[in-house]
Design a protein around this motif. Structure first.
Motif, PDB file in Angstrom:
ATOM      1  N   PRO A 120       0.857  -1.192   0.000  1.00  0.00           N
ATOM      2  CA  PRO A 120       0.000   0.000   0.000  1.00  0.00           C
ATOM      3  C   PRO A 120       0.892   1.241   0.000  1.00  0.00           C
ATOM      4  CG  PRO A 120      -0.104  -1.156   2.120  1.00  0.00           C
ATOM      5  CD  PRO A 120       0.722  -2.002   1.212  1.00  0.00           C
ATOM      6  N   LEU A 121       0.592   2.180  -0.873  1.00  0.00           N
ATOM      7  CA  LEU A 121       1.464   3.348  -0.999  1.00  0.00           C
ATOM      8  C   LEU A 121       1.269   4.301   0.170  1.00  0.00           C
ATOM      9  CD1 LEU A 121       1.179   4.205  -4.792  1.00  0.00           C
ATOM     10  CD2 LEU A 121       2.824   2.738  -3.602  1.00  0.00           C
ATOM     11  N   HIS A 122       2.349   4.986   0.532  1.00  0.00           N
ATOM     12  CA  HIS A 122       2.179   6.015   1.558  1.00  0.00           C
ATOM     13  C   HIS A 122       1.699   7.308   0.890  1.00  0.00           C
ATOM     14  CE1 HIS A 122       6.029   7.894   0.544  1.00  0.00           C
ATOM     15  NE2 HIS A 122       6.627   6.714   0.673  1.00  0.00           N
ATOM     16  N   GLN A 131       3.589   9.060  -1.929  1.00  0.00           N
ATOM     17  CA  GLN A 131       3.597   8.224  -3.140  1.00  0.00           C
ATOM     18  C   GLN A 131       2.252   8.323  -3.850  1.00  0.00           C
ATOM     19  OE1 GLN A 131       4.693   4.505  -1.192  1.00  0.00           O
ATOM     20  NE2 GLN A 131       6.573   4.381  -2.423  1.00  0.00           N
ATOM     21  N   GLY A 143      15.633   4.910  -1.445  1.00  0.00           N
ATOM     22  CA  GLY A 143      14.788   4.066  -0.603  1.00  0.00           C
ATOM     23  C   GLY A 143      13.464   4.717  -0.226  1.00  0.00           C
ATOM     24  N   SER A 144      13.157   5.874  -0.838  1.00  0.00           N
ATOM     25  CA  SER A 144      11.905   6.543  -0.471  1.00  0.00           C
ATOM     26  C   SER A 144      10.716   5.968  -1.229  1.00  0.00           C
ATOM     27  CB  SER A 144      12.023   8.049  -0.726  1.00  0.00           C
ATOM     28  OG  SER A 144      12.298   8.282  -2.092  1.00  0.00           O
ATOM     29  N   GLY A 145      10.975   5.060  -2.146  1.00  0.00           N
ATOM     30  CA  GLY A 145       9.871   4.422  -2.855  1.00  0.00           C
ATOM     31  C   GLY A 145       9.604   5.013  -4.228  1.00  0.00           C
ATOM     32  N   LYS A 146      10.627   5.544  -4.877  1.00  0.00           N
ATOM     33  CA  LYS A 146      10.443   6.109  -6.217  1.00  0.00           C
ATOM     34  C   LYS A 146      10.063   5.009  -7.216  1.00  0.00           C
ATOM     35  CE  LYS A 146      14.569   8.004  -6.413  1.00  0.00           C
ATOM     36  NZ  LYS A 146      15.012   7.710  -5.031  1.00  0.00           N
ATOM     37  N   THR A 147      10.773   3.879  -7.111  1.00  0.00           N
ATOM     38  CA  THR A 147      10.495   2.798  -8.057  1.00  0.00           C
ATOM     39  C   THR A 147       9.046   2.338  -7.934  1.00  0.00           C
ATOM     40  OG1 THR A 147      12.787   2.158  -7.797  1.00  0.00           O
ATOM     41  CG2 THR A 147      11.351   0.599  -8.916  1.00  0.00           C
ATOM     42  N   GLU A 148       8.573   2.315  -6.718  1.00  0.00           N
ATOM     43  CA  GLU A 148       7.178   1.936  -6.479  1.00  0.00           C
ATOM     44  C   GLU A 148       6.241   2.930  -7.188  1.00  0.00           C
ATOM     45  OE1 GLU A 148       5.057  -0.769  -5.780  1.00  0.00           O
ATOM     46  OE2 GLU A 148       7.035  -1.211  -4.947  1.00  0.00           O
ATOM     47  N   ARG A 161      11.870  -7.164 -10.995  1.00  0.00           N
ATOM     48  CA  ARG A 161      10.851  -6.457 -10.218  1.00  0.00           C
ATOM     49  C   ARG A 161       9.650  -6.092 -11.101  1.00  0.00           C
ATOM     50  NH1 ARG A 161      12.509  -1.497  -6.191  1.00  0.00           N
ATOM     51  NH2 ARG A 161      10.415  -1.007  -5.462  1.00  0.00           N
ATOM     52  N   ALA A 194      10.671   4.746   2.553  1.00  0.00           N
ATOM     53  CA  ALA A 194       9.354   4.116   2.464  1.00  0.00           C
ATOM     54  C   ALA A 194       9.084   3.158   3.618  1.00  0.00           C
ATOM     55  CB  ALA A 194       9.231   3.382   1.132  1.00  0.00           C
ATOM     56  N   GLN A 195      10.080   2.394   3.988  1.00  0.00           N
ATOM     57  CA  GLN A 195       9.846   1.435   5.056  1.00  0.00           C
ATOM     58  C   GLN A 195      10.136   2.116   6.381  1.00  0.00           C
ATOM     59  OE1 GLN A 195      12.532  -1.186   3.091  1.00  0.00           O
ATOM     60  NE2 GLN A 195      10.961  -2.722   2.749  1.00  0.00           N
ATOM     61  N   ASP A 221      19.731  -2.605  -4.214  1.00  0.00           N
ATOM     62  CA  ASP A 221      18.982  -2.679  -2.972  1.00  0.00           C
ATOM     63  C   ASP A 221      19.622  -3.770  -2.107  1.00  0.00           C
ATOM     64  OD1 ASP A 221      17.097  -2.347  -1.062  1.00  0.00           O
ATOM     65  OD2 ASP A 221      15.379  -2.896  -2.296  1.00  0.00           O
ATOM     66  N   ARG A 223      19.129  -0.230   4.482  1.00  0.00           N
ATOM     67  CA  ARG A 223      17.882  -0.157   3.722  1.00  0.00           C
ATOM     68  C   ARG A 223      16.764  -0.985   4.313  1.00  0.00           C
ATOM     69  NH1 ARG A 223      18.346   2.219  -1.341  1.00  0.00           N
ATOM     70  NH2 ARG A 223      16.735   0.998  -2.333  1.00  0.00           N
TER      71      ARG A 223
HETATM   72  P1  ADP Z   1      13.781   4.036  -4.449  1.00  0.00           P
HETATM   73  O1  ADP Z   1      13.481   3.679  -5.871  1.00  0.00           O
HETATM   74  O2  ADP Z   1      13.365   5.439  -4.084  1.00  0.00           O
HETATM   75  O3  ADP Z   1      15.168   3.716  -3.990  1.00  0.00           O
HETATM   76  P2  ADP Z   1      12.070   1.745  -3.834  1.00  0.00           P
HETATM   77  O4  ADP Z   1      10.811   1.958  -4.589  1.00  0.00           O
HETATM   78  O5  ADP Z   1      13.045   0.763  -4.375  1.00  0.00           O
HETATM   79  O6  ADP Z   1      12.814   3.144  -3.543  1.00  0.00           O
HETATM   80  O7  ADP Z   1      11.689   1.367  -2.333  1.00  0.00           O
HETATM   81  C1  ADP Z   1      12.642   1.045  -1.354  1.00  0.00           C
HETATM   82  C2  ADP Z   1      12.139  -0.144  -0.578  1.00  0.00           C
HETATM   83  O8  ADP Z   1      10.928   0.203   0.097  1.00  0.00           O
HETATM   84  C3  ADP Z   1      11.816  -1.324  -1.460  1.00  0.00           C
HETATM   85  O9  ADP Z   1      12.202  -2.496  -0.795  1.00  0.00           O
HETATM   86  C4  ADP Z   1      10.303  -1.235  -1.647  1.00  0.00           C
HETATM   87  O10 ADP Z   1       9.738  -2.499  -1.872  1.00  0.00           O
HETATM   88  C5  ADP Z   1       9.862  -0.654  -0.337  1.00  0.00           C
HETATM   89  N1  ADP Z   1       8.653   0.178  -0.446  1.00  0.00           N
HETATM   90  C6  ADP Z   1       8.402   1.125  -1.369  1.00  0.00           C
HETATM   91  N2  ADP Z   1       7.204   1.710  -1.128  1.00  0.00           N
HETATM   92  C7  ADP Z   1       6.695   1.112  -0.041  1.00  0.00           C
HETATM   93  C8  ADP Z   1       5.472   1.290   0.717  1.00  0.00           C
HETATM   94  N3  ADP Z   1       4.563   2.201   0.380  1.00  0.00           N
HETATM   95  N4  ADP Z   1       5.286   0.490   1.786  1.00  0.00           N
HETATM   96  C9  ADP Z   1       6.220  -0.411   2.140  1.00  0.00           C
HETATM   97  N5  ADP Z   1       7.357  -0.628   1.482  1.00  0.00           N
HETATM   98  C10 ADP Z   1       7.614   0.125   0.401  1.00  0.00           C
END
Ligand code: ADP
Ligand code: ZN
Ligand code: ZN
Length: 761
Positions: free
Chosen positions: A219-221, A224, A247-252, A286, A404-405, A576, A616
């Motif tokens: 679930p996105l924060h 995000q 690690g802030s969840g950009k890829t997500e 991924r 993100a975590q 990662d 991380r």
């Molecule tokens: P970035 O691309 O900014 O480095 P990622 O998208 O790879 O960040 O996210 C870093 C870690 O946090 C990954 O392991 C990802 O699965 C996890 N993550 C991303 N978004 C969330 C979220 N909303 N809730 C929990 N975990 C998340």
């Protein structure tokens, strides 16, 4: 591939063809009406046959009719390159001052660029299908004896499909083979008899069967969600800067934005660019896990020719819904492109450093504008150019402030002041300070991983004689030969020259010659001596020369089979690593003396990147930076995790000094065996600009020798040209280049090169 229709080709007109030569933009040929813009054709050129791209049809040509030659062949099974793709190439050619063909042809996969590659590719990309002409059902069945059981089954199956249909469903060769092993021969006979028709069908190029368990999106924060919503709401050209710490969840966010687009429209294609080949496997799995049923193509220069061509073709035919690739992929032909993502947009790998010196990030933005689609530039440390545009509102800023975590806090950054260490009489152990060694020891005791970053490969950057001062200079470059101890070689990292390691000083005969300074090999050796029980891996360009070895080493790190990882920037980006809790930066100081105004920006970005590898997943991370300049702005900002403050400082300085992004630059470099000649060329070229009406708004600096003057025996000089606006500079440069390449300057023996928006000066 077809030859123009009939033995006596009918040439309904002229077609302009772009060829990969610097001689001219396009060449005219005669062609039948079947050749249209976007087609690949083979044409005679001098004594050779070249592949070219048909770019336009014309009623007539400036070339006299009797000298026009006909197109020799057309790749008839390839859908034409779209107008959008041709526009992109035309823009790049214009902007980077190249001929159209010099942009178009290199952007195509290798097997398409040579006519010899066409048949094999066709064979892989296409398959044959057969159908029985309904009028011949009984003829065929009567001709096949009942005792030839499998042949009979094949005939019967074809007949069943044909029964009662004007256009029966075709049967693929694979299907036919299953019924009858001799199908190819039998079908050929029946085709010859006129009973069966052959149809060409496209073969599916990409596997879509899930190769791994599908993943579920977390679930996105809130931040995000806001970012994904903003991207999803964009109905037209919309450039976004997604700024978020590592690690802030950009890829997500990218994955969700992609999902929106891919679900909305059953054709839509997404292009995602990453800076490094070695980042593609991790991201590829991924993406594949998130979109298990969507065909994914991968494009980078590490693929074998044939494979790359097939991946390219899958994108071009619209079969690939997602294309993941390095900078070259920005020119992928994607007829249904609906979203572009550029990850780590600040990365210098997006700039091609030879040939067409394009910026894949800049072309991505242009392409999005042309297509009226959104483009997302993501980074923890955006380039000053991108940041400035976002500050001005030209790009929309989307911010992810936290990791993100919840349990993954940003690592604490500690600066180890080497001056202070010395005052305390604490000797370094092979360049490693006491606090860093203690921190590694603590990780070993806890079973956690450490990563040591040193952007210098080899054992030592130079070999020196203590008694006469001899240094291992490269005879062909203004650089030193680097000692590679395990391989027992001296190597020049600029021209590739190799030499054995001398046993005594070549100048004075002294046998006490010693390596000076440190590279990754030496750090690896020091760590092995200090921590004999530790499992140590080194990842740099030398240790990963063999195909697949980098991936194997990264796999070991992920699997926890490595305690200490030493590496160059290859280890810094994107990975990662779940169990790395310590990042040590051995020697960042060299960057602080650079003449390049971007050095601080690049240092900050690379330290932020590598720092982002620590802590991380739950375990707290620590970053230790050894330095003699702890007050440097980049290090201070890094300690506070303060990109915004750092960027504000950089922009202030750049504005005062009138540097990019507050001006636009073009760099003209010239090289010759003698520096004097290169400089003379630049001076002559400069004089040509003096009378130019556009020149008042354009500033031409004095030609100067480059800081590394000699490479491979050629001496190099450069001249910087600046203007406050892009269009002014563009207009000036294209006129100027024309003048000096046509007549003006005496370029005999001088090789020159023009770089638009140079990254390193
Ligand atoms: P970035 O691309 O900014 O480095 P990622 O998208 O790879 O960040 O996210 C870093 C870690 O946090 C990954 O392991 C990802 O699965 C996890 N993550 C991303 N978004 C969330 C979220 N909303 N809730 C929990 N975990 C998340
Ligand atoms: Zn000596
Ligand atoms: Zn050299």
């Amino acid at each position: 591939m077809t030859l123009p229709a009939g033995t006596e080709p009918c040439h309904a007109g002229v077609v302009r063809v772009a060829l990969d030569t610097p001689a001219d933009d396009c060449f005219d040929y005669l062609a039948g009406p079947d050749v249209s813009p976007g087609d690949l054709v083979v044409v005679p050129f001098g004594r050779r046959s070249l592949v070219g791209v048909a770019v336009a049809r014309a009623a007539e040509s400036a070339v006299p009719a009797e000298r026009l030659k006909p197109v020799s062949a057309r790749l008839d099974w390839l859908p034409p390159l779209t107008e959008e793709w041709r526009d992109l190439a035309a823009f790049a050619a214009r902007y980077y001052q190249r001929c159209l063909g010099e942009v178009m042809l290199p952007a195509l996969p290798p097997s398409l660029r040579e006519p010899e590659g066409w048949p094999r590719l066709a064979q892989r990309a296409r398959t044959e299908a057969y159908r029985l002409v309904p009028a011949h059902i009984s003829t065929l069945l009567a001709a096949v004896p009942a005792r030839a059981r499998s042949v009979r089954a094949l005939a019967q199956a074809l007949a069943d499909r044909a029964e009662g249909h004007a256009a029966p469903a075709p049967m693929s060769l694979a299907e036919a083979r299953e019924l009858c092993a001799a199908a190819p021969a039998r079908l050929a006979e029946w085709v010859a008899a006129g009973w069966v028709e052959v149809l060409a069908a496209e073969r599916t190029l990409l596997a879509t069967a899930p190769s791994q368990a599908p993943s579920v999106a977390p679930p996105l924060h809130e931040e995000q969600l806001a970012a994904v919503a903003a991207i999803g709401a964009a109905a037209s050209f919309a450039p976004f800067l997604l700024h978020g710490v590592t690690g802030s969840g950009k890829t997500e966010v990218y994955l969700h934005a992609m999902a929106q687009v891919l679900v909305r429209d059953a054709h839509a294609q997404v292009l995602m660019l990453v800076p490094e080949i070695n980042l593609t496997p991790q991201l590829q799995s991924r993406i594949a896990a998130r979109f298990p049923h969507l065909p994914l193509a991968v494009l980078h220069s590490g693929l074998a020719d044939q494979e790359r061509s097939l991946q390219w073709l899958a994108a071009h035919r619209g079969e690939a819904r997602i294309v993941l690739g390095t900078r070259m992929a920005v020119m992928a032909s994607m007829p249904w492109l609906a979203l572009i993502v550029v990850d780590e947009e600040h990365d210098t790998s997006y700039k091609q450093q030879e040939g067409l010196r394009y910026s894949a990030r800049d072309l991505a933005v242009w392409r999005a504008k042309r297509l009226e689609i959104p483009v997302v530039l993501g980074s923890a440390t955006p380039s000053m150019e991108t940041w400035w545009r976002a500050e001005q509102g030209a790009y929309r800023k989307l911010v992810l402030r936290e990791r993100a975590q919840a349990e993954a806090a940003l690592p604490a950054v500690r600066l180890v002041d080497l001056n202070h260490e010395r005052q305390r009489q604490r000797a370094l152990f092979e360049g490693l300070s006491v606090p860093l060694l203690e921190a590694i020891e603590a990780r070993l005791a806890r079973g956690e991983q450490s990563l040591l970053f040193l952007n210098r490969r080899g054992y030592a950057p130079v070999l020196a004689c203590d008694s006469c001062g001899w240094l291992s200079g490269c005879p062909r470059c203004s650089a030193y030969l680097v000692l590679h101890r395990p391989e027992r070689r001296l190597r020049c990292h600029h021209c590739g020259l190799e030499a054995p390691v001398p046993h005594h000083c070549p100048d004075c005969g002294n046998v006490d010659i010693a390596p000076l300074g440190r590279g990754t090999q030496r750090i690896e050796e020091a760590l092995a001596a200090r921590f004999p029980q530790a499992r140590i891996a080194r990842i740099d360009a030398d240790s990963t020369r063999r195909k697949g070895s980098a991936q194997a080493m990264f796999d070991d790190v992920h699997a926890g089979e490595v305690d200490i990882l030493v590496g160059t920037q290859m280890v810094a980006k994107g990975h990662d690593f779940q169990r790395v809790t310590l990042v040590g930066v051995v020697h960042p100081d060299a960057a602080m003396f650079s003449h390049d105004f971007r050095a601080a920006e690049h240092l900050f970005a690379s330290l932020m990147q590598v720092a982002g590898r620590a802590g991380r997943a739950g375990l707290p991370g620590e970053v230790i930076i050894q330095t003699r300049y702890p007050d440097a702005a980049a290090l201070q900002a890094l300690q506070r995790h303060d990109y915004d403050g750092f960027a504000a400082g950089q922009l202030r300085e750049r504005r005062q000094a009138g540097l990019p992004p507050f001006c636009y630059q073009v760099l003209l470099t010239a090289e010759h065996g003698q520096l004097e000649r290169a400089l003379q060329f630049l001076q002559a070229v400069r004089r040509l600009a003096d009378g130019n009406v556009l020149a008042p708004e354009v500033q031409l600096h004095d030609p100067v020798p480059m800081s590394m003057v000699r490479i491979a025996g050629r001496e190099r000089a450069q001249m910087l040209v600046e203007a406050s606006a892009r269009p002014v500079l563009q207009r000036f440069v294209s006129e100027w280049v024309q003048t000096f390449s046509e007549a003006g300057a005496d370029a005999r023996g001088v090789r020159w090169q023009l770089e638009i928006d140079p990254l390193r000066i």
